[in-house]
Design an enzyme around this catalytic site. Structure first.
Site, PDB file in Angstrom:
ATOM      1  N   ASP A  75      -5.741  -0.665 -30.941  1.00  0.00           N
ATOM      2  CA  ASP A  75      -5.726  -1.995 -30.306  1.00  0.00           C
ATOM      3  C   ASP A  75      -5.283  -1.823 -28.855  1.00  0.00           C
ATOM      4  O   ASP A  75      -4.395  -1.029 -28.562  1.00  0.00           O
ATOM      5  CB  ASP A  75      -4.713  -2.933 -30.996  1.00  0.00           C
ATOM      6  N   ASP A 123       6.894  -5.773 -35.866  1.00  0.00           N
ATOM      7  CA  ASP A 123       5.729  -6.014 -35.012  1.00  0.00           C
ATOM      8  C   ASP A 123       6.296  -6.811 -33.852  1.00  0.00           C
ATOM      9  O   ASP A 123       6.514  -8.020 -33.961  1.00  0.00           O
ATOM     10  CB  ASP A 123       4.637  -6.808 -35.745  1.00  0.00           C
ATOM     11  N   LEU A 125       5.344  -8.026 -31.044  1.00  0.00           N
ATOM     12  CA  LEU A 125       4.646  -9.225 -30.576  1.00  0.00           C
ATOM     13  C   LEU A 125       3.309  -9.313 -31.293  1.00  0.00           C
ATOM     14  O   LEU A 125       2.344  -8.648 -30.929  1.00  0.00           O
ATOM     15  CB  LEU A 125       4.455  -9.170 -29.059  1.00  0.00           C
TER      16      LEU A 125
HETATM   17  P1  FBP Z   1      -2.051  -7.797 -33.770  1.00  0.00           P
HETATM   18  O1  FBP Z   1      -0.807  -7.436 -34.487  1.00  0.00           O
HETATM   19  O2  FBP Z   1      -2.758  -6.626 -33.229  1.00  0.00           O
HETATM   20  O3  FBP Z   1      -1.854  -8.900 -32.834  1.00  0.00           O
HETATM   21  O4  FBP Z   1      -3.098  -8.336 -34.911  1.00  0.00           O
HETATM   22  C1  FBP Z   1      -2.727  -9.255 -35.801  1.00  0.00           C
HETATM   23  C2  FBP Z   1      -3.493 -10.559 -35.584  1.00  0.00           C
HETATM   24  O5  FBP Z   1      -3.600 -10.876 -34.237  1.00  0.00           O
HETATM   25  C3  FBP Z   1      -2.840 -11.695 -36.346  1.00  0.00           C
HETATM   26  O6  FBP Z   1      -1.816 -12.303 -35.644  1.00  0.00           O
HETATM   27  C4  FBP Z   1      -4.013 -12.638 -36.563  1.00  0.00           C
HETATM   28  O7  FBP Z   1      -3.854 -13.456 -37.671  1.00  0.00           O
HETATM   29  C5  FBP Z   1      -5.185 -11.682 -36.738  1.00  0.00           C
HETATM   30  O8  FBP Z   1      -4.797 -10.442 -36.136  1.00  0.00           O
HETATM   31  C6  FBP Z   1      -6.398 -12.204 -36.034  1.00  0.00           C
HETATM   32  O9  FBP Z   1      -7.430 -11.288 -36.287  1.00  0.00           O
HETATM   33  P2  FBP Z   1      -8.949 -11.738 -36.041  1.00  0.00           P
HETATM   34  O10 FBP Z   1      -9.082 -11.991 -34.586  1.00  0.00           O
HETATM   35  O11 FBP Z   1      -9.750 -10.547 -36.532  1.00  0.00           O
HETATM   36  O12 FBP Z   1      -9.192 -12.940 -36.875  1.00  0.00           O
END
Ligand code: FBP
Length: 332
Positions: A75, A123, A125
């Protein structure tokens, strides 16, 4: 001068206990009550206040956007991701109660080189892709007790623990107001941050997740790669005239469903056959809170808290929310 019974006066709106006082008053609940876990919760709260300040002024200082680097999951790392990771790591290092830190922003765990009795998974943020568009984001944390003797090298048994072994878990939601919600296995309590006083105050005592709900949260844009059973469940929700709400920020979607009832699903997809969300620092904490509030958390087939982790960054399909809704999704 009319005597006003101070404690009943509505003129000065009573505010809840501070987080510090609440932690102190409830310390004896905890079987290892010796103040260390309390201090650890305070260290996390302190770091969250600093991160909150940075998040709130993100549009004014050069802290928006990507750092141009990637974390170990590939990411793209947002500047605020890295900043939040530094703030929490420093606070835990200085606090000295945590001996190891598992973070989304670090490939392997960080040995904090101290006599700490706790292991933290965080996590720093979550939902960071929402930062630049000013949508709510969050911090998610899980706390475990170390298993190997204090002072000895950290071992896998300390790091790869099942969610059911969490001694505490919580999240901070940086939204229209900033809230810290946590459990130590004795119910779930929510605290709202009052920036002018720099304090968290008890605003949501003994939170309960409604047993059933009418809100479903899933990224419908991925529908073509959902399994038949997930497609069936989404169709069932539509037939029931449930409301679709998906912020795309896990903590914000979870928090809404905790208050109003609902289900959040990040299923296995063709692109992510094990789902997208990480067991150790996204799912376990929210699963513990959901269960403590009367809700449920599953992979669709098994209880999330019973999963034996195989590595720090493993992903699992995640169904979390109101008990009856998760059970219905599992049935299908
Ligand atoms: P990160 O920890 O990399 O931010 O990913 C988690 C997340 O952003 C969640 O907060 C959210 O529910 C999900 O991924 C959104 O994923 P998508 O954009 O694939 O629906």
């Amino acid at each position: 001068m009319q005597n006003i019974r101070v404690e009943e006066s509505r003129i000065a709106q009573p505010i809840g206990a501070t987080l510090d006082r609440f932690i102190k008053n409830n310390q004896d609940h905890f079987q290892y009550a010796s103040g260390e876990l309390s201090q650890l919760l305070r260290d996390i709260a302190l770091a969250s206040k600093v991160v909150n300040r940075e998040v709130n002024k993100a549009g004014l200082i050069d802290i928006m956007g990507s750092l141009g680097s990637q974390n170990m999951a590939g990411d793209s790392q947002q500047k605020l991701d890295v900043l939040a990771n530094i703030r929490f790591t420093r606070a835990l290092m200085k606090g000295g109660e945590a001996c190891a830190l598992i973070s989304e922003e670090a490939e392997s765990y960080v040995d904090l080189n101290n006599e700490g009795r706790y292991v933290i998974a965080i996590d720093p943020l979550d939902g960071s892709s929402n930062i630049d568009v000013n949508v709510s984001i969050g911090t998610i944390f899980s706390i475990y007790r170390r298993k190997s003797p204090v002072g000895k090298p950290i071992q896998d048994i300390d790091i790869l623990q099942k969610g059911s072994e969490q001694v505490a878990a919580g999240y901070i939601l940086y939204g229209s107001s900033t809230m810290l919600v946590y459990t130590t296995g004795f119910g779930v309590n929510g605290f709202t941050y009052e920036p002018s006083l720099g304090e968290y105050f008890l605003s949501h005592p003994n939170m309960r997740m409604p047993e059933d709900g009418k809100i479903y949260s899933i990224n419908a844009g991925l529908a073509n790669s959902f399994s038949e059973s997930v497609k069936q469940y989404v169709q069932y929700c539509k037939d029931q005239k449930y409301t679709a709400r998906y912020i795309g920020s896990l903590v914000a979607d979870f928090h809404r469903n905790l208050l109003k009832g609902g289900i959040y699903i990040y299923p296995a997809t063709a692109k992510d056959p094990n789902g997208k969300l990480r067991l150790m620092y996204e799912c376990n904490a929210l699963a513990f809170i959901a269960e403590q509030a009367g809700g449920k958390a599953s992979t669709g087939h098994e209880r999330v808290l019973d999963i034996e982790p195989r590595n720090l960054h493993e992903r699992v399909p995640f169904y979390v929310g109101s008990k009856k809704m998760v059970e219905k999704a599992e049935q299908l």
